[in-house]
Design a protein around this motif. Structure first.
Motif, PDB file in Angstrom:
ATOM      1  N   PRO A 111     -12.486  -6.190  -0.103  1.00  0.00           N
ATOM      2  CA  PRO A 111     -11.659  -6.451  -1.293  1.00  0.00           C
ATOM      3  C   PRO A 111     -11.634  -5.315  -2.313  1.00  0.00           C
ATOM      4  O   PRO A 111     -10.721  -5.265  -3.142  1.00  0.00           O
ATOM      5  CB  PRO A 111     -12.293  -7.720  -1.893  1.00  0.00           C
ATOM      6  N   LYS A 112     -12.586  -4.402  -2.245  1.00  0.00           N
ATOM      7  CA  LYS A 112     -12.579  -3.270  -3.171  1.00  0.00           C
ATOM      8  C   LYS A 112     -11.645  -2.149  -2.724  1.00  0.00           C
ATOM      9  O   LYS A 112     -11.419  -1.189  -3.456  1.00  0.00           O
ATOM     10  CB  LYS A 112     -13.992  -2.710  -3.336  1.00  0.00           C
ATOM     11  N   ALA A 113     -11.108  -2.265  -1.518  1.00  0.00           N
ATOM     12  CA  ALA A 113     -10.224  -1.215  -0.994  1.00  0.00           C
ATOM     13  C   ALA A 113      -8.896  -1.212  -1.756  1.00  0.00           C
ATOM     14  O   ALA A 113      -8.233  -2.246  -1.873  1.00  0.00           O
ATOM     15  CB  ALA A 113      -9.967  -1.421   0.489  1.00  0.00           C
ATOM     16  N   ARG A 114      -8.543  -0.052  -2.253  1.00  0.00           N
ATOM     17  CA  ARG A 114      -7.253   0.102  -2.933  1.00  0.00           C
ATOM     18  C   ARG A 114      -6.179   0.576  -1.964  1.00  0.00           C
ATOM     19  O   ARG A 114      -5.011   0.210  -2.088  1.00  0.00           O
ATOM     20  CB  ARG A 114      -7.395   1.107  -4.076  1.00  0.00           C
TER      21      ARG A 114
ATOM     22  N   GLN B  65       3.731   5.138  -5.876  1.00  0.00           N
ATOM     23  CA  GLN B  65       3.051   3.955  -5.358  1.00  0.00           C
ATOM     24  C   GLN B  65       2.523   4.145  -3.950  1.00  0.00           C
ATOM     25  O   GLN B  65       1.623   3.419  -3.521  1.00  0.00           O
ATOM     26  CB  GLN B  65       4.006   2.753  -5.397  1.00  0.00           C
ATOM     27  N   MET B  66       3.075   5.095  -3.219  1.00  0.00           N
ATOM     28  CA  MET B  66       2.647   5.352  -1.854  1.00  0.00           C
ATOM     29  C   MET B  66       2.958   6.795  -1.487  1.00  0.00           C
ATOM     30  O   MET B  66       3.666   7.493  -2.219  1.00  0.00           O
ATOM     31  CB  MET B  66       3.311   4.372  -0.871  1.00  0.00           C
ATOM     32  N   ALA B  67       2.434   7.232  -0.354  1.00  0.00           N
ATOM     33  CA  ALA B  67       2.660   8.603   0.099  1.00  0.00           C
ATOM     34  C   ALA B  67       2.845   8.608   1.604  1.00  0.00           C
ATOM     35  O   ALA B  67       2.209   7.825   2.322  1.00  0.00           O
ATOM     36  CB  ALA B  67       1.490   9.500  -0.290  1.00  0.00           C
ATOM     37  N   CYS B  68       3.705   9.498   2.078  1.00  0.00           N
ATOM     38  CA  CYS B  68       4.049   9.545   3.500  1.00  0.00           C
ATOM     39  C   CYS B  68       4.053  10.987   3.989  1.00  0.00           C
ATOM     40  O   CYS B  68       4.476  11.893   3.270  1.00  0.00           O
ATOM     41  CB  CYS B  68       5.423   8.907   3.701  1.00  0.00           C
ATOM     42  N   ALA B  69       3.576  11.207   5.204  1.00  0.00           N
ATOM     43  CA  ALA B  69       3.573  12.545   5.790  1.00  0.00           C
ATOM     44  C   ALA B  69       4.995  12.978   6.127  1.00  0.00           C
ATOM     45  O   ALA B  69       5.850  12.171   6.511  1.00  0.00           O
ATOM     46  CB  ALA B  69       2.701  12.568   7.041  1.00  0.00           C
ATOM     47  N   HIS B  70       5.230  14.283   6.007  1.00  0.00           N
ATOM     48  CA  HIS B  70       6.554  14.852   6.258  1.00  0.00           C
ATOM     49  C   HIS B  70       6.371  16.229   6.890  1.00  0.00           C
ATOM     50  O   HIS B  70       5.498  16.996   6.486  1.00  0.00           O
ATOM     51  CB  HIS B  70       7.317  14.970   4.939  1.00  0.00           C
TER      52      HIS B  70
ATOM     53  N   ALA C  18       0.849   7.235   6.725  1.00  0.00           N
ATOM     54  CA  ALA C  18       1.164   7.005   5.314  1.00  0.00           C
ATOM     55  C   ALA C  18       0.015   6.337   4.586  1.00  0.00           C
ATOM     56  O   ALA C  18      -0.904   5.769   5.196  1.00  0.00           O
ATOM     57  CB  ALA C  18       2.430   6.158   5.190  1.00  0.00           C
ATOM     58  N   LEU C  19       0.096   6.416   3.265  1.00  0.00           N
ATOM     59  CA  LEU C  19      -0.881   5.825   2.351  1.00  0.00           C
ATOM     60  C   LEU C  19      -0.215   4.629   1.682  1.00  0.00           C
ATOM     61  O   LEU C  19       0.812   4.766   1.024  1.00  0.00           O
ATOM     62  CB  LEU C  19      -1.283   6.872   1.312  1.00  0.00           C
ATOM     63  N   TRP C  20      -0.821   3.449   1.858  1.00  0.00           N
ATOM     64  CA  TRP C  20      -0.223   2.198   1.394  1.00  0.00           C
ATOM     65  C   TRP C  20      -1.126   1.509   0.391  1.00  0.00           C
ATOM     66  O   TRP C  20      -2.314   1.330   0.648  1.00  0.00           O
ATOM     67  CB  TRP C  20      -0.011   1.245   2.576  1.00  0.00           C
ATOM     68  N   PRO C  21      -0.598   1.037  -0.731  1.00  0.00           N
ATOM     69  CA  PRO C  21      -1.413   0.275  -1.679  1.00  0.00           C
ATOM     70  C   PRO C  21      -1.605  -1.158  -1.188  1.00  0.00           C
ATOM     71  O   PRO C  21      -0.631  -1.879  -0.934  1.00  0.00           O
ATOM     72  CB  PRO C  21      -0.591   0.325  -2.972  1.00  0.00           C
ATOM     73  N   VAL C  22      -2.848  -1.560  -1.062  1.00  0.00           N
ATOM     74  CA  VAL C  22      -3.149  -2.919  -0.598  1.00  0.00           C
ATOM     75  C   VAL C  22      -2.578  -3.955  -1.561  1.00  0.00           C
ATOM     76  O   VAL C  22      -2.273  -5.089  -1.172  1.00  0.00           O
ATOM     77  CB  VAL C  22      -4.675  -3.093  -0.420  1.00  0.00           C
ATOM     78  N   SER C  23      -2.372  -3.572  -2.806  1.00  0.00           N
ATOM     79  CA  SER C  23      -1.845  -4.497  -3.811  1.00  0.00           C
ATOM     80  C   SER C  23      -0.442  -4.999  -3.488  1.00  0.00           C
ATOM     81  O   SER C  23       0.005  -6.003  -4.033  1.00  0.00           O
ATOM     82  CB  SER C  23      -1.832  -3.835  -5.189  1.00  0.00           C
ATOM     83  N   LEU C  24       0.264  -4.309  -2.579  1.00  0.00           N
ATOM     84  CA  LEU C  24       1.625  -4.722  -2.221  1.00  0.00           C
ATOM     85  C   LEU C  24       1.660  -5.648  -0.997  1.00  0.00           C
ATOM     86  O   LEU C  24       2.724  -5.927  -0.454  1.00  0.00           O
ATOM     87  CB  LEU C  24       2.501  -3.492  -1.945  1.00  0.00           C
TER      88      LEU C  24
END
Length: 209
Positions: A94-97, A127-132, A142-148
Motif C-alpha cells: 500500500p505504500k507503493a506510489r 501524472q505518468m511517464a512513457c518510454a519513447h 511506462a510509469l503508472w501512478p497507483v492512485s489511478l
C-alpha cells in the motif's frame, strides 16, 4: 519523506498470435528464454517484481515470482496487465506510489529506464511517464501512478477501453526519449514475429546489444 517502494509488472498475458501462439517470453533467444533476459534487466530497477500471465502458472514456477492473472477476463491486452499490477500493488504494498510496466517481448531495454522515467516525471510534474525512441512511443514500458487504479478499472469495465493510448490521453504523460544505445539498435526492439526473433539473434551474435 518516507520511502515509496516501486512495483514492477512483467506483461506476459498476451496470446502471441503473430508468433504462432504459445508463450512468447519463453521463446529462446541467445540460448536462454527471453523472459530470463527481461527479468535480469528489470529486477534491479524496482523493489518488487510480479509477473502478469494467464493460464496455468506452473510453466513460470521456476522464476520464483508472484504470478498474477488478468483481473479483466478475455485477454484484454496490456492495459489489463497494468490494471492487474495496480490492483496487486494497492493490496499488497500500500505504500507503493508507482507501478512500472515492462513488456516481455523487448529484451534489450535500458537498465536505467525506471530511474530516467521517474526523473522526467518529477521534472515535468506529469501524472505518468512513457518510454519513447525512434519516433515511437512504447506504452508497455511506462510509469503508472497507483492512485489511478479505480479510474482505470472504470474505464476498462464501464467504457470497454482496451487501447493504452486511448486511456493515457486523458492525463498528462511525459514521453521520455531513449537514444539508440549501440550501433543504431532501438533499445525497445520488440519481438512480435519469427523474423524479429531471428533479427534479435543476429544482434546478440554480433554483440550490438
Amino acid at each position: 519523506m518516507a520511502y515509496e517502494p516501486i512495483v514492477g509488472v512483467l506483461l506476459a498475458g498476451g496470446l502471441a498470435r503473430r508468433m504462432g501462439g504459445g508463450d512468447k517470453p519463453l521463446k529462446t533467444l541467445g540460448g536462454r528464454p527471453i523472459l530470463d533476459q527481461v527479468i535480469e534487466r528489470s529486477s534491479s530497477q524496482v523493489d518488487t517484481l510480479i509477473l502478469n500471465a494467464n493460464g496455468e502458472h506452473d510453466r513460470f514456477k521456476d522464476y520464483g515470482l508472484e504470478i498474477v492473472a488478468d483481473v479483466i477476463e478475455g485477454y484484454a491486452g496490456p492495459l489489463a496487465g497494468v490494471l492487474t499490477g495496480m490492483e496487486w500493488a494497492r493490496s499488497h504494498i500500500p505504500k507503493a506510489r508507482w507501478l512500472v510496466s515492462f513488456a516481455c517481448d523487448a529484451p534489450f531495454f535500458p537498465t536505467d529506464m525506471v530511474s530516467r522515467l521517474i526523473a522526467e516525471q518529477e521534472k515535468s510534474g506529469t501524472q505518468m511517464a512513457c518510454a519513447h525512441s525512434n519516433g515511437r512511443s512504447h506504452p508497455g514500458f511506462a510509469l503508472w501512478p497507483v492512485s489511478l487504479v479505480d479510474d482505470l478499472r472504470m474505464a476498462m469495465v464501464e467504457e470497454n477501453i482496451r487501447k493504452i493510448d486511448l486511456w493515457t490521453s486523458r492525463y498528462n504523460n511525459v514521453q521520455v526519449e531513449f537514444d539508440n544505445v549501440r550501433e543504431n539498435v532501438d533499445p525497445f526492439f520488440n519481438i512480435n514475429r519469427p523474423d524479429d526473433l531471428a533479427e534479435a539473434e543476429k544482434l546478440i551474435k554480433n554483440q550490438t546489444v
